[in-house]
Design an enzyme around this catalytic site. Structure first.
Site, PDB file in Angstrom:
ATOM      1  N   ASP A   9      18.419  37.624  60.445  1.00  0.00           N
ATOM      2  CA  ASP A   9      18.805  38.637  60.648  1.00  0.00           C
ATOM      3  C   ASP A   9      19.077  40.571  61.103  1.00  0.00           C
ATOM      4  O   ASP A   9      18.238  41.807  60.479  1.00  0.00           O
ATOM      5  CB  ASP A   9      19.650  39.024  58.866  1.00  0.00           C
ATOM      6  N   ASP A  13      11.901  43.284  61.277  1.00  0.00           N
ATOM      7  CA  ASP A  13      11.066  42.918  61.298  1.00  0.00           C
ATOM      8  C   ASP A  13      11.457  41.435  61.454  1.00  0.00           C
ATOM      9  O   ASP A  13      10.222  40.481  62.273  1.00  0.00           O
ATOM     10  CB  ASP A  13      10.349  42.316  59.174  1.00  0.00           C
ATOM     11  N   ASP A  14      12.551  40.833  61.765  1.00  0.00           N
ATOM     12  CA  ASP A  14      12.885  39.920  62.369  1.00  0.00           C
ATOM     13  C   ASP A  14      13.115  39.754  63.766  1.00  0.00           C
ATOM     14  O   ASP A  14      12.623  38.622  64.378  1.00  0.00           O
ATOM     15  CB  ASP A  14      14.704  39.244  61.540  1.00  0.00           C
ATOM     16  N   ASN A  38      21.254  42.156  56.197  1.00  0.00           N
ATOM     17  CA  ASN A  38      20.346  43.995  56.919  1.00  0.00           C
ATOM     18  C   ASN A  38      21.555  44.511  57.269  1.00  0.00           C
ATOM     19  O   ASN A  38      21.462  45.545  56.896  1.00  0.00           O
ATOM     20  CB  ASN A  38      19.165  44.212  58.248  1.00  0.00           C
ATOM     21  N   THR A 124      14.873  33.816  57.830  1.00  0.00           N
ATOM     22  CA  THR A 124      14.671  35.316  57.191  1.00  0.00           C
ATOM     23  C   THR A 124      15.500  36.399  57.625  1.00  0.00           C
ATOM     24  O   THR A 124      15.132  37.439  57.133  1.00  0.00           O
ATOM     25  CB  THR A 124      13.351  35.659  58.430  1.00  0.00           C
ATOM     26  N   ASN A 158      11.733  44.383  45.539  1.00  0.00           N
ATOM     27  CA  ASN A 158      11.464  45.404  46.152  1.00  0.00           C
ATOM     28  C   ASN A 158      13.345  46.214  46.712  1.00  0.00           C
ATOM     29  O   ASN A 158      13.308  47.658  46.356  1.00  0.00           O
ATOM     30  CB  ASN A 158      11.163  45.638  47.925  1.00  0.00           C
ATOM     31  N   GLU A 164      13.774  40.628  45.585  1.00  0.00           N
ATOM     32  CA  GLU A 164      13.748  41.288  46.920  1.00  0.00           C
ATOM     33  C   GLU A 164      15.105  41.080  47.167  1.00  0.00           C
ATOM     34  O   GLU A 164      15.789  40.089  47.287  1.00  0.00           O
ATOM     35  CB  GLU A 164      12.588  39.632  47.543  1.00  0.00           C
ATOM     36  N   PHE A 165      15.239  41.266  48.523  1.00  0.00           N
ATOM     37  CA  PHE A 165      16.568  41.916  49.467  1.00  0.00           C
ATOM     38  C   PHE A 165      17.114  40.742  49.949  1.00  0.00           C
ATOM     39  O   PHE A 165      18.417  40.484  49.308  1.00  0.00           O
ATOM     40  CB  PHE A 165      16.462  42.844  50.317  1.00  0.00           C
ATOM     41  N   ASN A 166      16.428  39.555  50.620  1.00  0.00           N
ATOM     42  CA  ASN A 166      17.029  38.396  50.850  1.00  0.00           C
ATOM     43  C   ASN A 166      17.673  37.160  49.781  1.00  0.00           C
ATOM     44  O   ASN A 166      18.947  36.856  49.128  1.00  0.00           O
ATOM     45  CB  ASN A 166      16.307  37.496  51.719  1.00  0.00           C
ATOM     46  N   HIS A 239       7.508  41.585  57.350  1.00  0.00           N
ATOM     47  CA  HIS A 239       7.615  40.321  56.692  1.00  0.00           C
ATOM     48  C   HIS A 239       8.307  39.609  57.310  1.00  0.00           C
ATOM     49  O   HIS A 239       7.657  38.107  56.500  1.00  0.00           O
ATOM     50  CB  HIS A 239       8.841  40.793  55.912  1.00  0.00           C
ATOM     51  N   ASP A 240       9.170  39.646  57.722  1.00  0.00           N
ATOM     52  CA  ASP A 240       9.574  38.186  58.956  1.00  0.00           C
ATOM     53  C   ASP A 240       8.686  36.786  59.221  1.00  0.00           C
ATOM     54  O   ASP A 240       8.705  35.599  58.983  1.00  0.00           O
ATOM     55  CB  ASP A 240      10.703  38.261  59.014  1.00  0.00           C
TER      56      ASP A 240
HETATM   57  C1  BDR Z   1      13.431  41.208  53.891  1.00  0.00           C
HETATM   58  O1  BDR Z   1      14.908  41.894  54.230  1.00  0.00           O
HETATM   59  C2  BDR Z   1      15.593  42.351  54.810  1.00  0.00           C
HETATM   60  O2  BDR Z   1      15.611  44.135  55.250  1.00  0.00           O
HETATM   61  C3  BDR Z   1      14.162  42.225  56.283  1.00  0.00           C
HETATM   62  O3  BDR Z   1      13.861  41.722  57.485  1.00  0.00           O
HETATM   63  C4  BDR Z   1      13.005  40.811  55.144  1.00  0.00           C
HETATM   64  O4  BDR Z   1      13.487  40.074  55.124  1.00  0.00           O
HETATM   65  C5  BDR Z   1      12.250  41.891  53.149  1.00  0.00           C
HETATM   66  O5  BDR Z   1      12.638  41.909  51.838  1.00  0.00           O
HETATM   67 CA    CA Z   2      14.673  39.594  57.586  1.00  0.00          CA
END
Ligand code: BDR
Ligand code: CA
Length: 312
Positions: A9, A13-14, A38, A124, A158, A164-166, A239-240
């Site tokens: 997405d 970082d992707d 994202n 990711t 986060n 965590e977001f994902n 991250h990714d």
């Molecule tokens: C993940 O969330 C997204 O914002 C980033 O691309 C990464 O995959 C980090 O928490």
């Molecule tokens: Ca991502």
């Protein structure tokens, strides 16, 4: 090389993960699929086509997937990645066209077209496409080599203090993926918060006088500024590509086997990943969690991949 499907997405970082998947000779990138995360599916798909055009990766199928999570309302990470999903970065007009198939079909067809244990899935973003693929064609569960995902965290969140977001975006999808029975390696925040693009890293990237080098320089700067303001980081965690790094060279990410679940009903803890680290490592457990990163090896890998890409 390890054959992979990258489900992403982009996302700053992707974008680095895409670059690594294309440039490292130990990866055979079979397909790229996109997932709303994202930013909206439409935006992250446009970004994907632009990134692949920029880095000269024009012969890999790209298919768009789900626009929203299985159960919950959509949420995006505009505070970190901007309105475009990739703010602060110049992308070319794509010269690649989108594969007309749905991402879920591309994942299934790619896995089934290869032998047992040949294809690794590398998500990711939110896990919606992967979960649906497992439900739509359960035969992929036996056939996939492993699922190496960026998401979750053993001790930290986060998007919330513990999530965590994902994973938070689509916890029901994460529940399906964690519990399917295929090998899962969760490369989460415990690992990726070590992958900081420090000024020293930015200086190494700045030495690379190429389109891709300048692109990653821009990425780090834009992403870094948002991470400073929103999350109080001195340098942004990239991250990714950590998930890719594990696939390329598993000595870069330390892991341990642990039963892994996701909180679906917590009032304050929805989306939290729960890894049972008590006692000895269970021998027959299909899920593993990342616990450490060899930071120098990681950045050597990313910088090396950037150097591999044709100058220009
Ligand atoms: C993940 O969330 C997204 O914002 C980033 O691309 C990464 O995959 C980090 O928490
Ligand atoms: Ca991502």
């Amino acid at each position: 090389p390890t054959k992979i499907v990258l489900d992403c997405d982009p996302g700053h970082d992707d974008a680095v993960a895409l670059l690594l998947a294309h440039a490292d000779p130990r990866i055979d990138l079979l397909a790229v699929t996109t997932i709303g995360g994202n930013q909206t599916l439409e935006k992250v798909t446009r970004n994907t086509l632009g990134i692949l055009t920029l880095i000269g990766c024009t012969d890999v199928p790209v298919a768009a997937g789900c626009t929203r999570p299985l159960v919950r309302e959509m949420r995006v990470a505009a505070d970190i990645h901007g309105e475009s999903g990739l703010d602060g970065v110049d992308l070319p007009e794509p010269t690649i066209t989108l594969d007309p198939r749905h991402a879920v079909d591309v994942i299934i067809e790619t896995v089934m077209a290869h032998g047992p244990g040949e294809v690794t899935l590398v998500p990711t973003g939110p896990l919606t496409n992967i979960a649906l693929a497992a439900r739509r064609e359960p035969a992929i569960i036996e056939r996939v080599r492993e699922v190496v995902l960026m998401g979750g965290g053993v001790h930290v969140g986060n998007a919330t203090p513990v999530a965590e977001f994902n994973i938070l975006v689509d916890p029901e999808a994460a529940d399906i993926v964690f519990g399917a029975g295929w090998p899962v390696v969760m490369v989460g925040l415990d690992v990726t918060h070590e992958a900081l693009a420090t000024p020293q890293v930015a200086a190494r990237v700045a030495q690379i006088d190429s389109v891709a080098g300048r692109f990653v320089g821009q990425l780090i700067e834009a992403f870094g500024e948002n991470y400073r303001q929103v999350q109080g980081f001195d340098a942004p965690p990239v991250h990714d590509p950590c998930a890719l790094a594990y696939v390329i060279d598993n000595s870069i990410v330390g892991t341990r086997r642990a039963p892994l679940t996701v909180e679906l009903r917590g009032e304050h803890t929805t989306g939290m990943t729960v890894a049972d680290l008590r006692g000895p490592e269970p021998a027959d457990c299909p899920t593993s969690v990342g616990v450490s990163l060899d930071v120098d090896k990681f950045w050597d890998l990313v910088v090396g991949a950037l150097e591999e890409l044709a100058p220009g």
